[in-house]
Design an enzyme around this catalytic site. Sequence first.
Site, short mmCIF file in Angstrom:
data_model
loop_
_atom_site.label_atom_id
_atom_site.label_comp_id
_atom_site.label_asym_id
_atom_site.label_seq_id
_atom_site.Cartn_x
_atom_site.Cartn_y
_atom_site.Cartn_z
CE LYS A 129 -4.50 0.67 0.28
NZ LYS A 129 -5.48 -0.32 -0.13
N1 GLU Z 1 -7.22 -0.07 -3.20
C1 GLU Z 1 -7.98 -1.23 -3.48
C2 GLU Z 1 -8.03 -2.14 -2.26
O1 GLU Z 1 -7.83 -1.71 -1.16
C3 GLU Z 1 -7.54 -1.95 -4.74
C4 GLU Z 1 -6.14 -2.46 -4.74
C5 GLU Z 1 -5.69 -3.03 -6.07
O2 GLU Z 1 -6.51 -3.15 -6.96
O3 GLU Z 1 -4.50 -3.31 -6.17
O4 GLU Z 1 -8.34 -3.30 -2.36
#
Ligand code: GLU
Length: 437
Positions: free
Chosen positions: A127
């Site tokens: 993240k």
């Molecule tokens: N931000 C989204 C999540 O928390 C998508 C992450 C992604 O598609 O890599 O799942």
Amino acid sequence: MSEPAIMPQPRPGIIRPDKDTFLAEQNPFEAMMERFDHAAQLLNLDRGLYKVLRNPEKQIIVSVPIVRDNGEVEVYTGYRVLYNTSRGPAKGGIRFDLNVTLEEVKALAAWMTWKCALVNIPFGGSKGGVVCDPAAMSMGELERVTRRYTASIIETLGPDSDVPAPDVNTNERVMAWIMDTYSMHKRHTVTAVVTGKPVEMGGSLGRREATGRGCMIVTREALARMGRSLKGARVAVQGFGNVGSVAAEFMAREGGLIVAVSDKSGGLTNPSGLDVADVQRWVQEHHRLAGYPKAEPITNQQLLICDCDVLVPAATENVITRKNAPQIKAKVICEGANGPTTAAADEILDKNSILVIPDILANAGGVTVSYFEWVQDRGGYFWDEETVNKRLESIMVRSFSDVMTWAERHKVSPRIASYMIAVDRVAGMHRLRGMYA
Ligand code: GLU
């Protein structure tokens, strides 16, 4: 699905002595750890692997200087955490928000690890975040922050190493800038470095709706287990961004009555059901829910405890706590956001027989279609929308059923079942790979 032996007694040394419920209600990493500890204990996870899995692999902190439109230099702080990459490239969104902290990004990266393992796609978890307020920035400033942040973390990025996606306050426009910045550095176009891109530049059909669609699918499955359906179910949705507004739209399409929605500006309620498309048009025009004329105003707190069958917290972390959990009336909670419920609240919801579809399952539709996007980019062959949606549906339905089967068999909540399945898969990969030293 293979299952490890469940040990009835807690393994000595695995429960941390510093467990502090208050801290866990404030700090998302502690909230994640509490559930991880519980799952690790029930899985009888060996001590070495336990130590490996409770630490992020890599944590990056960067300064992101840009020239603002007024000519002044501003320096923002950016983070990228790769929690675990044993199952594949790190995968996870990037958020732009004033509340971003390293602890939060660590928790979100861990959740991505468990989420990808739970739906069994070949990714690890990561993240990223930049501490900034995009609402107070011009388009040009946002682009400069995005490009400078991307350049600062470029060594970790790549289709085989770490693949960002949209998250809070980022969208396909931001993903396009990331793809371009990365490609300019590599001297050739690399579409698979990021997912959630515009469809014209290698994005996947169905990606924008995928998280909300996934929420609808698992909610429909949960209601079916209770002998009910979305038809006529009263639904309250907190958060009206990409996840909440699409979840509301899809649930309404299945016959659900959207009785309340909210965003940062406040909430709206209409017990006979809101016209979601009309509310979406209002938000597109006014950039906020507040002021929408065809409903009564309510606060975010009132929304969480309003009279409804399904509650979809799709905004941010730690909104369902031990304070408001006892007053929640919904029978099903579908966690569209990451980490909306604290561990202390879990116990109360469990006691009140509320079925919580945990975040790492409920909102996994987004990363599942991100996986499809990455596969399509790497293969250079693009699928039609029907194929994307059909494959998403089958992964969500299967994952939901795996979780419920596990929960029933081992008499644990769906959340702990989800963590157990995910942690077991990640640990299994570590065992197979062995320790490189
Ligand atoms: N931000 C989204 C999540 O928390 C998508 C992450 C992604 O598609 O890599 O799942």
